[in-house]
Write an enzyme that holds these catalytic residues in place. Structure first.
Site, mmCIF file in Angstrom:
data_model
loop_
_atom_site.group_PDB
_atom_site.id
_atom_site.type_symbol
_atom_site.label_atom_id
_atom_site.label_comp_id
_atom_site.label_asym_id
_atom_site.label_seq_id
_atom_site.Cartn_x
_atom_site.Cartn_y
_atom_site.Cartn_z
ATOM 1 N N GLY A 26 0.844 -1.211 0.000
ATOM 2 C CA GLY A 26 0.000 0.000 0.000
ATOM 3 C C GLY A 26 0.870 1.248 0.000
ATOM 4 N N VAL A 38 17.046 9.269 -1.413
ATOM 5 C CA VAL A 38 18.009 8.205 -1.768
ATOM 6 C C VAL A 38 18.678 8.572 -3.095
ATOM 7 C CG1 VAL A 38 18.305 5.761 -2.342
ATOM 8 C CG2 VAL A 38 16.667 6.410 -0.574
ATOM 9 N N ARG A 40 18.943 11.531 -4.764
ATOM 10 C CA ARG A 40 19.792 12.739 -4.795
ATOM 11 C C ARG A 40 21.091 12.500 -4.024
ATOM 12 N NH1 ARG A 40 16.128 17.592 -5.780
ATOM 13 N NH2 ARG A 40 15.675 17.120 -7.956
ATOM 14 N N ARG A 87 1.144 -5.277 -5.128
ATOM 15 C CA ARG A 87 1.335 -6.419 -4.235
ATOM 16 C C ARG A 87 1.504 -7.605 -5.177
ATOM 17 N NH1 ARG A 87 -0.540 -4.248 0.835
ATOM 18 N NH2 ARG A 87 -2.288 -2.835 0.570
ATOM 19 N N ASP A 118 5.217 -4.488 6.073
ATOM 20 C CA ASP A 118 5.755 -5.790 6.515
ATOM 21 C C ASP A 118 5.846 -6.814 5.386
ATOM 22 O OD1 ASP A 118 3.009 -5.839 6.436
ATOM 23 O OD2 ASP A 118 2.732 -6.758 8.399
ATOM 24 N N GLY A 119 4.848 -6.841 4.473
ATOM 25 C CA GLY A 119 4.898 -7.772 3.329
ATOM 26 C C GLY A 119 6.122 -7.471 2.458
ATOM 27 N N THR A 140 4.410 2.573 5.216
ATOM 28 C CA THR A 140 3.007 2.178 5.437
ATOM 29 C C THR A 140 2.361 3.186 6.375
ATOM 30 O OG1 THR A 140 1.543 0.591 6.537
ATOM 31 C CG2 THR A 140 3.829 0.544 7.231
ATOM 32 N N ASP A 142 0.158 2.526 8.442
ATOM 33 C CA ASP A 142 -0.388 1.839 9.623
ATOM 34 C C ASP A 142 0.416 2.004 10.913
ATOM 35 O OD1 ASP A 142 -2.303 0.982 7.900
ATOM 36 O OD2 ASP A 142 -1.838 -1.147 8.044
ATOM 37 N N ASP A 144 2.799 0.094 11.874
ATOM 38 C CA ASP A 144 2.819 -1.246 12.476
ATOM 39 C C ASP A 144 4.135 -1.991 12.246
ATOM 40 O OD1 ASP A 144 2.544 -1.618 9.779
ATOM 41 O OD2 ASP A 144 0.945 -3.094 9.903
ATOM 42 N N ARG A 186 -5.228 -2.677 9.780
ATOM 43 C CA ARG A 186 -5.755 -4.051 9.849
ATOM 44 C C ARG A 186 -5.402 -4.740 11.160
ATOM 45 N NH1 ARG A 186 -3.840 -5.868 3.997
ATOM 46 N NH2 ARG A 186 -2.183 -4.496 4.677
ATOM 47 N N HIS A 264 -9.590 4.902 1.435
ATOM 48 C CA HIS A 264 -8.299 5.278 0.834
ATOM 49 C C HIS A 264 -8.015 6.771 0.857
ATOM 50 C CE1 HIS A 264 -8.715 1.133 -0.505
ATOM 51 N NE2 HIS A 264 -7.395 1.145 -0.591
HETATM 52 O O1 F6P Z 1 -1.294 -1.538 4.953
HETATM 53 C C1 F6P Z 1 -1.747 -0.307 4.575
HETATM 54 C C2 F6P Z 1 -3.235 -0.327 4.317
HETATM 55 O O2 F6P Z 1 -3.615 0.979 3.976
HETATM 56 C C3 F6P Z 1 -4.089 -0.878 5.453
HETATM 57 O O3 F6P Z 1 -4.342 0.059 6.461
HETATM 58 C C4 F6P Z 1 -5.335 -1.302 4.714
HETATM 59 O O4 F6P Z 1 -6.019 -2.291 5.408
HETATM 60 C C5 F6P Z 1 -4.785 -1.815 3.427
HETATM 61 O O5 F6P Z 1 -3.549 -1.163 3.213
HETATM 62 C C6 F6P Z 1 -5.685 -1.604 2.231
HETATM 63 O O6 F6P Z 1 -5.097 -2.204 1.138
HETATM 64 P P1 F6P Z 1 -5.572 -1.997 -0.361
HETATM 65 O O7 F6P Z 1 -5.148 -0.639 -0.798
HETATM 66 O O8 F6P Z 1 -4.866 -3.062 -1.115
HETATM 67 O O9 F6P Z 1 -7.058 -2.120 -0.358
#
Ligand code: F6P
Length: 333
Positions: A26, A38, A40, A87, A118-119, A140, A142, A144, A186, A264
């Site tokens: 995301g 990075v 420059r 992704r 994390d992914g 991200t 999040d 997290d 999430r 979003h």
């Molecule tokens: O991991 C970032 C994030 O924005 C999460 O908060 C959310 O659940 C997810 O991505 C949404 O993913 P997508 O844009 O693939 O719907």
């Protein structure tokens, strides 16, 4: 020596070290400013810089392009990622990984910088296992990722959510309603928690803390009985859906409730000054680490210092909610 436009000056044929950079998962506000920093810094130290389009997909599709300073002009203040993001399920397969690594080796790429969550860090770890010197930047919204106080875009998202709550408060108060707002996150309730504190909401529902809707409904009802004109409840998506929570609170309290999923919208907008500075510092530090002979690490910020840890350390770390912060909310509500 190469100048900022990528022209080589001087004599001799020296192997210019090559750095490729990609954004994955995301998107988040500040990815562009991280790329810029990075690129420059890398160019100014004589590295050849390559952009990879659409994250790990681009590695497999051999979608690289050489970058000069101008390629990162005018992106410091833009949300999203101009390298685009994806992704990739295919990169999780040995076949996809082999193709990606072959493309990197064929092009003589010495270092890869992965900006993502994390992914994406799991993808970075795969590259390291194949002998590619890789860095991670925590991209991200999040917040997290363990071992960093902030992730890229979190601060901007917090401001976006805080503004949205302000807008909702106006109309909720005119109609004497309860607004149930769903924020992203999430597995991590940080966006909901901190936006909840910054907005003075009445209840925060996050995946890390159990909640009791009956008790919340009773408190909301008591508030209206005391003369409140509106109430705000924020729920992290990992803790439940705004629609469901609004329905239940209405059934339990009899109050007029409305659900809003921010979705979003939270991932867009110009990065905050904090995110621009944070990412500029981290991007700059990547190049310093290369010069110090360090790689295979993910960067972050702890106590206002740019720090780094191995990916194994990051994966072993558990991202926990800031309990003190939660208590701040509980004492102020
Ligand atoms: O991991 C970032 C994030 O924005 C999460 O908060 C959310 O659940 C997810 O991505 C949404 O993913 P997508 O844009 O693939 O719907």
């Amino acid at each position: 020596m190469m100048d900022k436009e990528g022209k080589v000056h001087g004599k001799g044929c020296v192997h210019m070290k090559k750095i490729a950079i990609l954004t994955s998962g995301g998107d988040s506000q500040g990815m562009n400013s991280a790329i810029r920093a990075v690129v420059r810094t890398g160019l100014s130290r004589g590295y050849e810089m390559y952009g990879v389009k659409r994250g790990f997909k681009g590695l497999m599709n051999d979608d690289f392009f050489k970058m000069v300073s101008k390629d990162v002009s005018d992106i410091l203040y833009r949300g999203g990622t101009f390298l685009q993001s994806a992704r990739s399920e295919r990169f999780k397969t040995p076949e996809g990984q082999k193709i990606a690594v072959e493309n990197l080796q064929k092009r003589g790429i010495d270092y890869v910088v992965v900006i993502g969550g994390d992914g994406s860090y799991k993808g970075a770890q795969v590259l390291i296992k194949h002998g590619i010197k890789t860095f991670g930047l925590p991209g991200t919204i999040d917040n997290d990722i363990p071992l960093t106080d902030y992730t890229i875009g979190f601060d901007t998202t917090l401001n976006v959510v805080t503004d949205a709550i302000g807008n909702l408060r106006d109309t909720m108060s005119s109609h004497e309603r309860v607004s149930v707002i769903e924020a992203m996150g999430r597995h991590c309730g940080d966006i909901a928690l901190q936006a909840g504190i910054s907005s003075g909401v009445d209840a925060i529902l996050i995946p890390e803390v159990p909640y009791d809707l009956e008790a919340i409904a009773a408190e909301l009802k008591a508030g209206f009985d005391r003369g409140k004109s509106h109430s705000i409840v924020i729920v992290a998506e990992g803790a439940g859906s705004a629609e469901e929570v609004a329905k239940e609170l209405k059934a339990l309290s009899g109050l007029d409730t409305r659900a809003t999923i921010l979705g979003h919208i939270q991932r867009g907008g110009t990065p905050s000054a904090f995110d621009r500075v944070f990412t500029s510092r981290m991007g700059h530090r990547v190049i310093e680490l290369i010069e110090e002979g360090i790689s295979g690490v993910a960067l972050g910020m702890e106590k206002n210092e740019i720090t780094y840890h191995t990916f194994d350390e990051i994966f072993a770390g558990k991202n926990k909610i800031n309990e003190k912060m939660y208590h701040v909310f509980m004492d102020l509500v």
